[in-house]
Design an enzyme around this catalytic site. Structure first.
Site: not given
Ligand code: COA
Length: 352
Positions: A113, A279, A309
């Site tokens: 990315c 990004h 993304n």
């Molecule tokens: N649908 C529904 N629930 C989901 C889910 C989905 N697709 N993915 C995760 N969950 C749930 C998890 O299981 C967790 O449940 P729990 O609290 O019962 O354990 C809850 O939602 C929160 O998960 P978490 O991973 O802590 O959420 P978050 O607020 O961190 O959001 C991302 C997750 C991935 C959206 C976020 O962490 C993110 O954007 N990270 C950066 C990713 C990124 O930039 N990647 C590319 C790099 S270039």
């Protein structure tokens, strides 16, 4: 000689958009969760056999048309992707062949990315050293291959059949990654300009392999003997592993930090920037970066709602849209900023 400038842009997304609700047919997720956590509403996916060099060729032809030049004038290709059609060779040379410019050197970038700032930095070096006069910088991704479902007919709405319990459970285990990514391609044509004050001011790029575990693809690399076996499928090593919350924090810190540092180095005040082309990984990341830098929302545009993304391609797709609808124009100072798996991150300043 002048500084490097962008003389043309193009972008491409395959097929029809796939809304969040379609993903909820094959795994436990829902539209509201995806929108609230990421800002994503839909994405596009490449079909079986649709490769990054093919997606990239569509974007490249549009960029060449917008630059008003033919492929024959390109004398260097730089290609960024994290989803190449083969482990080797990379897609740059394959793109050249598709454009009918066999023999033109092609360099493949592995910055995921963060390809945009790295690619601009490399292109600037190629032009400045006279290795090239016209660089075609293409980024493309076909993430569809690492989506954790096999039920493409259901996702695409071509069938309403039930999804097998084990398939639904597997997709749900990988939902945190699966909802984020979409496919697409971008292209920029880069050349030196003689316009006073226009062009590339500089770039700052960083890499930190100590944080590679925040997001990586465990299977398919040459770590195991043999490098590919049924284990890769059985142990689900063919899906990216991501530590989402940690990656989120790294992204906010590094993106804001590198913009500050680059601007300081070039004596540019943050409020002199007309547009930050960031990004598109998550709207919440970009809004935190924007607040940390004290910039108004209109200076940090977003299109993640429509594409998800697209990894290396997000910056180029967004820039192409901004140029097309006049949100950025000649004379504007833009700051490109991106972070990706590796970790790699960087920023570039360029006056259009
Ligand atoms: N649908 C529904 N629930 C989901 C889910 C989905 N697709 N993915 C995760 N969950 C749930 C998890 O299981 C967790 O449940 P729990 O609290 O019962 O354990 C809850 O939602 C929160 O998960 P978490 O991973 O802590 O959420 P978050 O607020 O961190 O959001 C991302 C997750 C991935 C959206 C976020 O962490 C993110 O954007 N990270 C950066 C990713 C990124 O930039 N990647 C590319 C790099 S270039």
């Amino acid at each position: 000689m002048g500084a490097m400038t962008i003389i043309g842009t193009g972008s491409y997304a395959p097929g029809v958009p796939i809304p969040n609700a379609a993903l909820a047919r094959v795994m436990d997720t829902n539209d509201a969760w995806i929108r609230q956590r990421t800002g994503i509403e839909q994405r596009h996916f490449a079909r079986d056999g649709e490769t990054v060099s093919e997606l990239g060729a569509h974007a490249a032809r549009r960029a060449l048309r917008s630059a008003g030049i033919t492929a024959a004038e390109v004398d260097y290709i730089v290609f960024g992707t994290m989803t190449p059609e083969y482990a080797f060779p990379g897609p740059g040379g394959l793109l050249g062949a598709k454009l009918g410019i066999e023999g033109v050197p092609a360099l493949d970038l592995r910055q995921q990315c963060a390809s945009a700032p790295f690619g601009l930095q490399v292109a600037n070096g190629l032009l400045a050293s006279d290795a090239a006069r016209t660089v075609l910088f293409v980024c493309a991704e076909a993430h569809a291959g690492f989506m954790p479902w096999r039920d493409w007919d259901v996702v695409r709405g071509e069938s309403t059949r039930e999804v097998a319990e084990e398939d639904y459970a597997r997709a749900t285990r990988h939902r945190g990654v699966a909802i984020l990514f979409g496919d697409g391609a971008s292209a920029m044509v880069l050349r030196h300009t003689t316009r006073d004050g226009a062009g590339f001011l500089g770039a700052e790029c960083h890499s930190d392999g100590a944080r590679a575990d925040l997001m990586y693809m465990p299977g398919g690399g040459f770590t195991r003997l043999p490098f590919f076996s049924l284990d890769v499928i059985e142990f689900e090593l063919c899906y990216p592993q991501m530590r989402g919350p940690e990656l989120f924090k790294s992204a906010v810190t590094e993106l804001a930090g590198v913009v500050r540092s680059l601007c300081a180095r070039h004596h540019v005040a943050l409020d002199e920037i007309d547009c930050v082309v960031a990004h598109q990984a998550n709207d919440r990341i970009n809004s935190a970066v924007r607040k940390a830098l004290g910039l108004p929302p209109e200076k940090v545009p977003s299109n993640i709602a429509r594409y998800g993304n697209t990894s290396s391609a997000t910056v180029g797709i967004l820039l192409d849209e901004l140029r097309a609808d006049g949100r950025v124009k000649e004379g504007d100072l833009i700051c490109v900023v991106a972070l990706g798996a590796g970790l790699h991150w960087g920023a570039a300043l360029l006056r259009l």
